[in-house]
Design a protein around this motif. Sequence first.
Motif, PDB file in Angstrom:
ATOM      1  N   ARG A 196       0.883  -1.066   0.063  1.00 14.67           N
ATOM      2  CA  ARG A 196      -0.234   0.519   0.005  1.00 14.67           C
ATOM      3  C   ARG A 196       0.580   1.580  -0.134  1.00 14.67           C
ATOM      4  O   ARG A 196       0.281   2.035  -1.066  1.00 14.67           O
ATOM      5  CB  ARG A 196      -1.061   0.335   1.505  1.00 14.67           C
ATOM      6  CG  ARG A 196      -2.101  -0.777   0.536  1.00 14.67           C
ATOM      7  CD  ARG A 196      -2.974  -0.832   2.178  1.00 14.67           C
ATOM      8  NE  ARG A 196      -4.098   0.486   1.573  1.00 14.67           N
ATOM      9  CZ  ARG A 196      -5.042   0.944   2.381  1.00 14.67           C
ATOM     10  NH1 ARG A 196      -5.504   0.344   3.707  1.00 14.67           N
ATOM     11  NH2 ARG A 196      -5.507   2.478   2.628  1.00 14.67           N
ATOM     12  N   GLN A 205       0.895   4.081  -2.887  1.00 13.32           N
ATOM     13  CA  GLN A 205       0.800   5.500  -2.656  1.00 13.32           C
ATOM     14  C   GLN A 205       2.042   5.760  -3.327  1.00 13.32           C
ATOM     15  O   GLN A 205       2.058   7.948  -3.575  1.00 13.32           O
ATOM     16  CB  GLN A 205       0.251   6.234  -1.347  1.00 13.32           C
ATOM     17  CG  GLN A 205      -1.136   4.820  -0.544  1.00 13.32           C
ATOM     18  CD  GLN A 205      -1.085   5.166   0.604  1.00 13.32           C
ATOM     19  OE1 GLN A 205       0.204   5.373   1.618  1.00 13.32           O
ATOM     20  NE2 GLN A 205      -2.230   4.283   1.746  1.00 13.32           N
ATOM     21  N   SER A 251       1.463   6.398  -6.524  1.00 14.89           N
ATOM     22  CA  SER A 251       0.030   7.704  -7.321  1.00 14.89           C
ATOM     23  C   SER A 251       0.266   8.875  -6.860  1.00 14.89           C
ATOM     24  O   SER A 251       0.542   9.763  -8.132  1.00 14.89           O
ATOM     25  CB  SER A 251      -0.463   7.280  -6.018  1.00 14.89           C
ATOM     26  OG  SER A 251      -1.925   8.409  -6.244  1.00 14.89           O
ATOM     27  N   ARG A 252       1.492   9.229  -5.986  1.00 10.55           N
ATOM     28  CA  ARG A 252       2.426  10.843  -5.753  1.00 10.55           C
ATOM     29  C   ARG A 252       2.757  11.227  -6.968  1.00 10.55           C
ATOM     30  O   ARG A 252       2.447  12.216  -7.216  1.00 10.55           O
ATOM     31  CB  ARG A 252       2.942  10.371  -4.085  1.00 10.55           C
ATOM     32  CG  ARG A 252       4.183  11.595  -4.147  1.00 10.55           C
ATOM     33  CD  ARG A 252       4.673  11.755  -2.993  1.00 10.55           C
ATOM     34  NE  ARG A 252       5.198  13.474  -2.268  1.00 10.55           N
ATOM     35  CZ  ARG A 252       6.380  12.979  -3.514  1.00 10.55           C
ATOM     36  NH1 ARG A 252       7.256  12.738  -4.111  1.00 10.55           N
ATOM     37  NH2 ARG A 252       7.669  14.890  -2.739  1.00 10.55           N
ATOM     38  N   VAL A 258       2.128   8.795   4.742  1.00 13.01           N
ATOM     39  CA  VAL A 258       1.310   7.252   3.553  1.00 13.01           C
ATOM     40  C   VAL A 258       1.008   6.077   4.694  1.00 13.01           C
ATOM     41  O   VAL A 258       1.394   6.499   5.962  1.00 13.01           O
ATOM     42  CB  VAL A 258       2.601   6.893   2.308  1.00 13.01           C
ATOM     43  CG1 VAL A 258       2.834   7.391   1.446  1.00 13.01           C
ATOM     44  CG2 VAL A 258       4.298   6.657   3.371  1.00 13.01           C
ATOM     45  N   ARG A 317      -0.793   7.280   7.514  1.00  9.78           N
ATOM     46  CA  ARG A 317      -1.755   7.639   6.798  1.00  9.78           C
ATOM     47  C   ARG A 317      -3.450   7.206   7.012  1.00  9.78           C
ATOM     48  O   ARG A 317      -4.228   8.502   7.053  1.00  9.78           O
ATOM     49  CB  ARG A 317      -1.323   6.763   5.354  1.00  9.78           C
ATOM     50  CG  ARG A 317      -2.939   8.374   4.307  1.00  9.78           C
ATOM     51  CD  ARG A 317      -2.842   7.239   2.789  1.00  9.78           C
ATOM     52  NE  ARG A 317      -3.961   8.328   1.757  1.00  9.78           N
ATOM     53  CZ  ARG A 317      -4.839   6.879   1.631  1.00  9.78           C
ATOM     54  NH1 ARG A 317      -5.160   6.110   2.380  1.00  9.78           N
ATOM     55  NH2 ARG A 317      -5.824   7.522   0.917  1.00  9.78           N
ATOM     56  N   TRP A 333      -6.441  15.662   0.615  1.00  6.98           N
ATOM     57  CA  TRP A 333      -5.749  14.121   0.029  1.00  6.98           C
ATOM     58  C   TRP A 333      -7.277  13.913  -0.428  1.00  6.98           C
ATOM     59  O   TRP A 333      -8.272  14.789  -0.437  1.00  6.98           O
ATOM     60  CB  TRP A 333      -6.107  13.012   0.803  1.00  6.98           C
ATOM     61  CG  TRP A 333      -7.211  12.296   2.132  1.00  6.98           C
ATOM     62  CD1 TRP A 333      -7.924  11.984   2.070  1.00  6.98           C
ATOM     63  CD2 TRP A 333      -7.545  13.738   3.428  1.00  6.98           C
ATOM     64  NE1 TRP A 333      -8.944  11.981   3.082  1.00  6.98           N
ATOM     65  CE2 TRP A 333      -8.419  12.478   3.877  1.00  6.98           C
ATOM     66  CE3 TRP A 333      -6.843  13.991   3.950  1.00  6.98           C
ATOM     67  CZ2 TRP A 333      -8.490  12.946   5.218  1.00  6.98           C
ATOM     68  CZ3 TRP A 333      -8.007  14.422   5.355  1.00  6.98           C
ATOM     69  CH2 TRP A 333      -8.531  14.232   5.397  1.00  6.98           C
ATOM     70  N   GLU A 354      -4.935   5.067  -3.213  1.00 11.86           N
ATOM     71  CA  GLU A 354      -3.806   5.417  -3.309  1.00 11.86           C
ATOM     72  C   GLU A 354      -2.916   5.804  -3.131  1.00 11.86           C
ATOM     73  O   GLU A 354      -1.389   5.784  -3.399  1.00 11.86           O
ATOM     74  CB  GLU A 354      -3.935   4.595  -4.459  1.00 11.86           C
ATOM     75  CG  GLU A 354      -4.776   3.332  -5.828  1.00 11.86           C
ATOM     76  CD  GLU A 354      -5.735   4.077  -6.095  1.00 11.86           C
ATOM     77  OE1 GLU A 354      -6.375   5.098  -6.475  1.00 11.86           O
ATOM     78  OE2 GLU A 354      -6.945   3.091  -5.747  1.00 11.86           O
ATOM     79  N   PRO A 393      -1.627   9.683  -1.009  1.00  8.43           N
ATOM     80  CA  PRO A 393      -0.589  10.027   0.276  1.00  8.43           C
ATOM     81  C   PRO A 393      -1.466  10.784   0.874  1.00  8.43           C
ATOM     82  O   PRO A 393      -3.002  11.518   0.035  1.00  8.43           O
ATOM     83  CB  PRO A 393       0.688  10.081   0.120  1.00  8.43           C
ATOM     84  CG  PRO A 393       1.039  10.711  -0.969  1.00  8.43           C
ATOM     85  CD  PRO A 393       0.076   9.809  -2.698  1.00  8.43           C
TER      86      PRO A 393
END
Length: 166
Positions: free
Chosen positions: A15, A19, A22-23, A45, A49, A95, A100, A102
Amino acid sequence: MTNKESNTFLHISLRSTKQETSRKNYIKFLPVPVCETVESCEYIVTPKREVLIMDLLEKYSKRSVLRRELEGKERVLQFVKAFKQVPPHFEVFVWSVLDEGPVYKMNLKWVIDNFELLWNEYNKHELTIISENGRVGLIISEYPGYVDSTFESDEILYQVKKWGLI
């Protein structure tokens, strides 16, 4: 380490990696001046998170919130641009509802000034902005609108919740 602990560690690691990816993708998606600022922001993250989000949402749940249903992106942008009381040195956590990504720690004034660029197709037009103490926030959610009982989506509507200074 037991098998269950090993699986939990692997799940958290996957995960967190997702993340981070995704960032990177979100930063590439943003225009240059905005992506440079987002890239330099502190971010959180998994597993921190989820703990942070739960804490912030609990604080939000205790607030008196102004709710609006708006039609179209332009109405949401007009609503946000009308905020007058945005302090220059106030940090918030930002966020997307997407699992996905952060949580970013950012300056509220900068977020509001750049809202149109941050709130986009990448995050499915879903964005949550909450101060650490929960006293200031903005949550925007996108959902399909229905014109009649056939439940055929006719348009996109946005639910906007705001509280605090903004």
